[in-house]
Scaffold this motif. Sequence first.
Motif, PDB file in Angstrom:
ATOM      1  N   LEU A 149      -2.569   0.244  -4.205  1.00  0.00           N
ATOM      2  CA  LEU A 149      -2.718  -0.891  -3.294  1.00  0.00           C
ATOM      3  C   LEU A 149      -2.698  -2.127  -4.171  1.00  0.00           C
ATOM      4  CD1 LEU A 149      -3.472  -2.371  -0.650  1.00  0.00           C
ATOM      5  CD2 LEU A 149      -5.866  -1.896  -1.195  1.00  0.00           C
ATOM      6  N   ALA A 150      -1.801  -3.044  -3.901  1.00  0.00           N
ATOM      7  CA  ALA A 150      -1.725  -4.295  -4.658  1.00  0.00           C
ATOM      8  C   ALA A 150      -1.755  -5.443  -3.663  1.00  0.00           C
ATOM      9  CB  ALA A 150      -0.445  -4.336  -5.486  1.00  0.00           C
ATOM     10  N   VAL A 151      -2.682  -6.381  -3.884  1.00  0.00           N
ATOM     11  CA  VAL A 151      -2.807  -7.534  -2.985  1.00  0.00           C
ATOM     12  C   VAL A 151      -2.747  -8.827  -3.794  1.00  0.00           C
ATOM     13  CG1 VAL A 151      -4.182  -6.247  -1.291  1.00  0.00           C
ATOM     14  CG2 VAL A 151      -5.326  -7.627  -3.009  1.00  0.00           C
ATOM     15  N   PRO A 152      -2.155  -9.857  -3.203  1.00  0.00           N
ATOM     16  CA  PRO A 152      -2.086 -11.137  -3.917  1.00  0.00           C
ATOM     17  C   PRO A 152      -3.437 -11.854  -3.903  1.00  0.00           C
ATOM     18  CG  PRO A 152      -1.115 -11.362  -1.741  1.00  0.00           C
ATOM     19  CD  PRO A 152      -1.482  -9.915  -1.904  1.00  0.00           C
ATOM     20  N   VAL A 153      -3.691 -12.604  -4.961  1.00  0.00           N
ATOM     21  CA  VAL A 153      -4.831 -13.519  -5.026  1.00  0.00           C
ATOM     22  C   VAL A 153      -4.226 -14.899  -4.817  1.00  0.00           C
ATOM     23  CG1 VAL A 153      -6.653 -14.460  -6.506  1.00  0.00           C
ATOM     24  CG2 VAL A 153      -6.077 -12.013  -6.623  1.00  0.00           C
ATOM     25  N   LEU A 154      -4.682 -15.578  -3.765  1.00  0.00           N
ATOM     26  CA  LEU A 154      -4.062 -16.842  -3.369  1.00  0.00           C
ATOM     27  C   LEU A 154      -5.069 -17.977  -3.289  1.00  0.00           C
ATOM     28  CD1 LEU A 154      -1.936 -15.455  -0.398  1.00  0.00           C
ATOM     29  CD2 LEU A 154      -1.100 -16.005  -2.688  1.00  0.00           C
ATOM     30  N   CYS A 155      -4.561 -19.182  -3.462  1.00  0.00           N
ATOM     31  CA  CYS A 155      -5.321 -20.402  -3.217  1.00  0.00           C
ATOM     32  C   CYS A 155      -4.368 -21.373  -2.540  1.00  0.00           C
ATOM     33  CB  CYS A 155      -5.847 -20.999  -4.521  1.00  0.00           C
ATOM     34  SG  CYS A 155      -6.712 -22.567  -4.298  1.00  0.00           S
ATOM     35  N   TYR A 207      -4.718   4.069   2.344  1.00  0.00           N
ATOM     36  CA  TYR A 207      -5.475   2.821   2.313  1.00  0.00           C
ATOM     37  C   TYR A 207      -5.653   2.357   3.751  1.00  0.00           C
ATOM     38  CZ  TYR A 207      -4.556   3.000  -2.627  1.00  0.00           C
ATOM     39  OH  TYR A 207      -4.502   3.405  -3.931  1.00  0.00           O
ATOM     40  N   SER A 208      -6.892   2.317   4.168  1.00  0.00           N
ATOM     41  CA  SER A 208      -7.190   1.917   5.541  1.00  0.00           C
ATOM     42  C   SER A 208      -7.016   0.405   5.696  1.00  0.00           C
ATOM     43  CB  SER A 208      -8.624   2.305   5.914  1.00  0.00           C
ATOM     44  OG  SER A 208      -9.542   1.524   5.159  1.00  0.00           O
ATOM     45  N   ARG A 209      -6.986  -0.018   6.926  1.00  0.00           N
ATOM     46  CA  ARG A 209      -6.931  -1.453   7.208  1.00  0.00           C
ATOM     47  C   ARG A 209      -8.147  -2.137   6.581  1.00  0.00           C
ATOM     48  NH1 ARG A 209      -7.690  -4.508  12.777  1.00  0.00           N
ATOM     49  NH2 ARG A 209      -6.718  -6.464  12.198  1.00  0.00           N
ATOM     50  N   ASN A 250      -4.830  -4.884  -8.286  1.00  0.00           N
ATOM     51  CA  ASN A 250      -4.262  -3.550  -8.104  1.00  0.00           C
ATOM     52  C   ASN A 250      -5.382  -2.521  -8.022  1.00  0.00           C
ATOM     53  OD1 ASN A 250      -1.717  -4.571  -8.351  1.00  0.00           O
ATOM     54  ND2 ASN A 250      -1.246  -3.574 -10.285  1.00  0.00           N
ATOM     55  N   VAL A 251      -5.256  -1.610  -7.073  1.00  0.00           N
ATOM     56  CA  VAL A 251      -6.176  -0.488  -6.895  1.00  0.00           C
ATOM     57  C   VAL A 251      -5.325   0.775  -6.982  1.00  0.00           C
ATOM     58  CG1 VAL A 251      -7.713   0.640  -5.257  1.00  0.00           C
ATOM     59  CG2 VAL A 251      -7.658  -1.852  -5.385  1.00  0.00           C
ATOM     60  N   GLN A 252      -5.795   1.772  -7.747  1.00  0.00           N
ATOM     61  CA  GLN A 252      -4.982   2.971  -7.913  1.00  0.00           C
ATOM     62  C   GLN A 252      -5.825   4.238  -7.788  1.00  0.00           C
ATOM     63  OE1 GLN A 252      -3.593   1.298 -11.666  1.00  0.00           O
ATOM     64  NE2 GLN A 252      -1.507   1.614 -10.953  1.00  0.00           N
ATOM     65  N   HIS A 253      -5.161   5.288  -7.300  1.00  0.00           N
ATOM     66  CA  HIS A 253      -5.771   6.611  -7.153  1.00  0.00           C
ATOM     67  C   HIS A 253      -4.902   7.658  -7.847  1.00  0.00           C
ATOM     68  CE1 HIS A 253      -7.935   4.540  -3.926  1.00  0.00           C
ATOM     69  NE2 HIS A 253      -8.835   5.491  -4.057  1.00  0.00           N
ATOM     70  N   ALA A 285       0.858  -1.185   0.000  1.00  0.00           N
ATOM     71  CA  ALA A 285       0.000   0.000   0.000  1.00  0.00           C
ATOM     72  C   ALA A 285       0.892   1.231   0.000  1.00  0.00           C
ATOM     73  CB  ALA A 285      -0.922  -0.010   1.217  1.00  0.00           C
ATOM     74  N   LEU A 286       0.882   1.959  -1.111  1.00  0.00           N
ATOM     75  CA  LEU A 286       1.672   3.190  -1.238  1.00  0.00           C
ATOM     76  C   LEU A 286       0.704   4.359  -1.316  1.00  0.00           C
ATOM     77  CD1 LEU A 286       4.170   1.876  -3.932  1.00  0.00           C
ATOM     78  CD2 LEU A 286       4.562   2.035  -1.461  1.00  0.00           C
ATOM     79  N   THR A 287       0.796   5.271  -0.370  1.00  0.00           N
ATOM     80  CA  THR A 287      -0.188   6.350  -0.275  1.00  0.00           C
ATOM     81  C   THR A 287       0.085   7.518  -1.221  1.00  0.00           C
ATOM     82  OG1 THR A 287       1.020   7.369   1.543  1.00  0.00           O
ATOM     83  CG2 THR A 287      -0.705   5.797   2.122  1.00  0.00           C
ATOM     84  N   ASN A 288       1.339   7.696  -1.623  1.00  0.00           N
ATOM     85  CA  ASN A 288       1.656   8.774  -2.580  1.00  0.00           C
ATOM     86  C   ASN A 288       2.974   8.474  -3.280  1.00  0.00           C
ATOM     87  OD1 ASN A 288       3.417   9.232  -0.513  1.00  0.00           O
ATOM     88  ND2 ASN A 288       2.733  11.297  -0.053  1.00  0.00           N
ATOM     89  N   ASP A 289       3.223   9.164  -4.370  1.00  0.00           N
ATOM     90  CA  ASP A 289       4.458   9.007  -5.149  1.00  0.00           C
ATOM     91  C   ASP A 289       4.781   7.549  -5.470  1.00  0.00           C
ATOM     92  OD1 ASP A 289       4.958  11.777  -5.196  1.00  0.00           O
ATOM     93  OD2 ASP A 289       5.950  11.694  -3.232  1.00  0.00           O
ATOM     94  N   ALA A 290       3.777   6.792  -5.880  1.00  0.00           N
ATOM     95  CA  ALA A 290       3.977   5.362  -6.172  1.00  0.00           C
ATOM     96  C   ALA A 290       5.085   5.159  -7.205  1.00  0.00           C
ATOM     97  CB  ALA A 290       2.681   4.733  -6.655  1.00  0.00           C
ATOM     98  N   SER A 291       5.189   6.055  -8.166  1.00  0.00           N
ATOM     99  CA  SER A 291       6.202   5.893  -9.215  1.00  0.00           C
ATOM    100  C   SER A 291       7.620   6.104  -8.690  1.00  0.00           C
ATOM    101  CB  SER A 291       5.932   6.837 -10.376  1.00  0.00           C
ATOM    102  OG  SER A 291       6.022   8.184  -9.944  1.00  0.00           O
ATOM    103  N   MET A 292       7.766   6.618  -7.483  1.00  0.00           N
ATOM    104  CA  MET A 292       9.087   6.820  -6.891  1.00  0.00           C
ATOM    105  C   MET A 292       9.558   5.584  -6.116  1.00  0.00           C
ATOM    106  SD  MET A 292       9.632   9.716  -8.129  1.00  0.00           S
ATOM    107  CE  MET A 292      11.178  10.113  -7.383  1.00  0.00           C
TER     108      MET A 292
END
Length: 185
Positions: A121-127, A145-147, A136-139, A95-102
């Motif tokens: 915000l990037a989370v793994p999809v697991l089985c 990104y809250s808990r 991936n979620v982007q702003h 979870a990167l709140t700002n400057d993700a490209s940095m």
Amino acid sequence: MSLAAELDDQKDLGFLHEIGTRIAAADPIHNVLELVVEFVTTVVNCDSCFVYLMEGTDLILRASRNPHEGIVDRLKLRVGQGITGWVAEHKKPVALTNDASMDPRFQFFDELPEDRYEAILAVPVLCRDKLVGVINVQHRESHHYSRRDIQLVSTIGFLIGPEIEMARLEGEHSRFLELSEARKL
């Protein structure tokens, strides 16, 4: 708990129930992925959402909130490549709140204007601890990104991971049966 928080929880449960219902009904994976994108963009109120699925040794972009003709089902990443690839390699959310490209893990892709967004915000999809994909979620603007956000998106990953694996196994089984029948002939 405030009334607003209670309403959010009820809405979240409604969306989770809908996804569970679609999975139980054995909707095609593509439809489930579209529902995942719709759910995530609603509950996290984001500007962009991608779902990548692991196929062989590559992550393939399989669903997107924003129209990306010619890129969905074609864009490939290697495990370890960019933030998405890092999440795939380590099976941990980022979870990167700002400057993700940095971020040192970041990699720019010309085809994706979302790579110019501020927060990710990037989370793994697991089985069963096996990597199936990454959500991936982007702003466009900085975003905390809250808990709750991380847990909701992760829960979706836990729900769809086994469904995707089952669909793959069914596909492999069908191909095996076809080969077996062809050999008999």
